[in-house]
Design a protein around this motif. Sequence first.
Motif, short mmCIF file in Angstrom:
data_model
loop_
_atom_site.label_atom_id
_atom_site.label_comp_id
_atom_site.label_asym_id
_atom_site.label_seq_id
_atom_site.Cartn_x
_atom_site.Cartn_y
_atom_site.Cartn_z
N LYS A 32 -3.10 10.98 10.38
CA LYS A 32 -3.29 9.55 9.91
C LYS A 32 -3.52 9.46 8.42
O LYS A 32 -3.19 8.47 7.78
CB LYS A 32 -4.58 9.10 10.60
N ALA A 33 -4.07 10.38 7.78
CA ALA A 33 -4.40 10.61 6.54
C ALA A 33 -3.21 10.58 5.67
O ALA A 33 -3.03 10.04 4.39
CB ALA A 33 -5.58 11.48 5.91
N ARG A 34 -2.03 11.31 6.03
CA ARG A 34 -0.96 11.52 5.63
C ARG A 34 -0.24 10.32 5.63
O ARG A 34 0.72 10.06 6.62
CB ARG A 34 -0.08 12.51 6.07
N LYS A 35 -0.15 9.20 4.74
CA LYS A 35 0.64 7.98 4.91
C LYS A 35 2.14 8.21 4.83
O LYS A 35 2.62 8.80 4.07
CB LYS A 35 0.19 7.07 3.76
N ASN A 36 2.89 7.44 5.79
CA ASN A 36 4.36 7.59 5.81
C ASN A 36 5.06 6.55 4.70
O ASN A 36 4.22 5.87 4.11
CB ASN A 36 4.94 7.40 7.21
N GLY A 37 6.46 6.72 4.60
CA GLY A 37 6.85 5.78 3.55
C GLY A 37 6.47 4.24 3.72
O GLY A 37 6.32 3.49 2.79
N VAL A 38 6.76 3.83 4.96
CA VAL A 38 6.14 2.54 5.06
C VAL A 38 4.82 2.04 4.75
O VAL A 38 4.74 1.10 3.91
CB VAL A 38 6.37 1.88 6.72
N GLU A 39 3.95 2.95 5.02
CA GLU A 39 2.65 3.04 4.58
C GLU A 39 2.18 3.01 3.00
O GLU A 39 1.48 2.13 2.40
CB GLU A 39 1.51 3.97 5.32
N GLN A 40 3.14 3.68 2.38
CA GLN A 40 2.85 3.95 0.98
C GLN A 40 3.66 2.68 0.60
O GLN A 40 2.90 2.09 -0.56
CB GLN A 40 3.84 5.30 0.52
N ASP A 41 4.50 2.18 1.02
CA ASP A 41 5.11 1.04 0.32
C ASP A 41 4.23 -0.04 0.47
O ASP A 41 3.88 -1.03 -0.35
CB ASP A 41 6.52 0.69 0.90
N GLY A 42 3.50 -0.24 1.61
CA GLY A 42 2.36 -1.32 1.94
C GLY A 42 1.37 -1.14 0.96
O GLY A 42 0.64 -2.16 0.57
N ALA A 43 0.84 0.42 0.63
CA ALA A 43 -0.18 0.32 -0.08
C ALA A 43 0.03 -0.22 -1.76
O ALA A 43 -0.72 -0.98 -2.14
CB ALA A 43 -0.56 1.73 -0.35
N ARG A 44 1.33 -0.02 -2.16
CA ARG A 44 1.68 -0.32 -3.44
C ARG A 44 1.68 -1.94 -3.26
O ARG A 44 1.14 -2.66 -4.27
CB ARG A 44 3.34 -0.15 -3.81
N ARG A 45 2.21 -2.75 -2.31
CA ARG A 45 2.33 -4.24 -2.10
C ARG A 45 0.67 -4.62 -2.27
O ARG A 45 0.42 -5.59 -2.95
CB ARG A 45 3.04 -4.52 -0.99
N ALA A 46 -0.01 -3.93 -1.36
CA ALA A 46 -1.43 -4.27 -1.34
C ALA A 46 -2.04 -4.38 -2.77
O ALA A 46 -3.03 -5.05 -2.88
CB ALA A 46 -2.27 -3.42 -0.29
N HIS A 47 -1.85 -3.39 -3.44
CA HIS A 47 -2.65 -3.19 -4.70
C HIS A 47 -2.08 -4.07 -5.67
O HIS A 47 -2.78 -4.59 -6.73
CB HIS A 47 -2.25 -1.86 -5.42
N LEU A 48 -0.74 -4.79 -5.57
CA LEU A 48 -0.36 -5.76 -6.53
C LEU A 48 -0.97 -7.09 -6.25
O LEU A 48 -1.43 -7.81 -6.98
CB LEU A 48 1.30 -5.74 -6.56
N VAL A 49 -0.92 -7.37 -4.86
CA VAL A 49 -1.66 -8.71 -4.42
C VAL A 49 -2.99 -8.53 -4.90
O VAL A 49 -3.63 -9.68 -5.30
CB VAL A 49 -1.56 -8.79 -2.99
N ASP A 50 -3.88 -7.41 -4.62
CA ASP A 50 -4.96 -7.47 -5.15
C ASP A 50 -5.07 -7.44 -6.40
O ASP A 50 -6.40 -8.20 -6.93
CB ASP A 50 -5.75 -6.13 -4.37
N ALA A 51 -4.34 -6.91 -7.26
CA ALA A 51 -4.51 -6.90 -8.73
C ALA A 51 -4.43 -8.25 -9.46
O ALA A 51 -5.18 -8.67 -10.33
CB ALA A 51 -3.45 -6.07 -9.44
#
Length: 332
Positions: A32-51
């Motif tokens: 669960k802690a090892r994010k897959n490619g979809v989760e990694q792209d989602g994290a990048r998207r979340a951080h842009l929206v949050d920024a």
Amino acid sequence: IDPAGTAIWFVQALEAAGATVARGGDPCVVPKARKNGVEQDGARRAHLVDAIALCRFLHWLDSEGVGRSELAAAARLDAFRALSPDYRGESFPAISGSGPNGAVIHYRVTEATDRTIGADEVYLIDSGGQYPFGTTDVTRTIWTGREPGPDAVRGPFTRVLQGHIALARARFPAGTTGHALDALARYALWQAGMDYDHGTGHGVGSYLSVHEGPASISPVHRPVAVEDGMILSDEPGYYRPGAFGIRLENLLLARPAAAEANRSFLAFETLTLAPFDRRLIDAGLLTPEEIAWIDAYHARVHDAVAPHLGDAEAAWLRAACTPLGGAPLGAA
């Protein structure tokens, strides 16, 4: 039952009911802690929206924050996040601490403790958001004056920033634990006889818990290696009781790094996008490599976030991301 993460009450209750309890590690936590490619792209998207929300808030704080209460500031940041249709709520109650309240490491503002943010003081905001595609957690420490902060604040702030950069730039062999990385974030503070009494980093989920195991970056040894795909916080700090608190936090994604053919190394990708307050940076304490890192990071923040802001907000961000000792971005 995983004894490392389960209260003994459950074991006692199950055994009292006649159950046989097998003790062992949860096989789900590392995958669960090892994010897959979809989760990694989602994290990048979340951080842009949050920024976008965070930079709007920092602009508001710089222009209107003095005289507002800690609770009001936290509510304002939440309102900026709520402008996104993807926002699902805070990932944890915001830590909004001005002056001496910021020196309380896990301060939670209440109506009883709510303090007005004054001019020429330190304000610390630690917050995060939940989005269907990712979770954020970010801390910034702000000087509320127009001129650079005093040396008594700029010195510790810059040493915290140096520790933050050292961890963000780290390259390390696969199999390295967070315990082995922790000293990188403390070294600059240690050289001045300073330290902080909390861990440096925790795991972060993907639209899950903002504090996710099993890896961490801490003086407390845990035999869990940092692995490809894990998201960890980078949040060194410094706290002067009765005066101010400093913490600088970005989230980092562990990724494979170049190494010799027979070796496997990892490095970190910084996910969070928000400027550090230049009024609290003492560039004279920084190495050329550290200055280059800050300038490159600020240029990345500006280029990613500015197109999504209004004119006044974008102008503020351009000034906030000015290279150290240089002209504002986009200046002739």
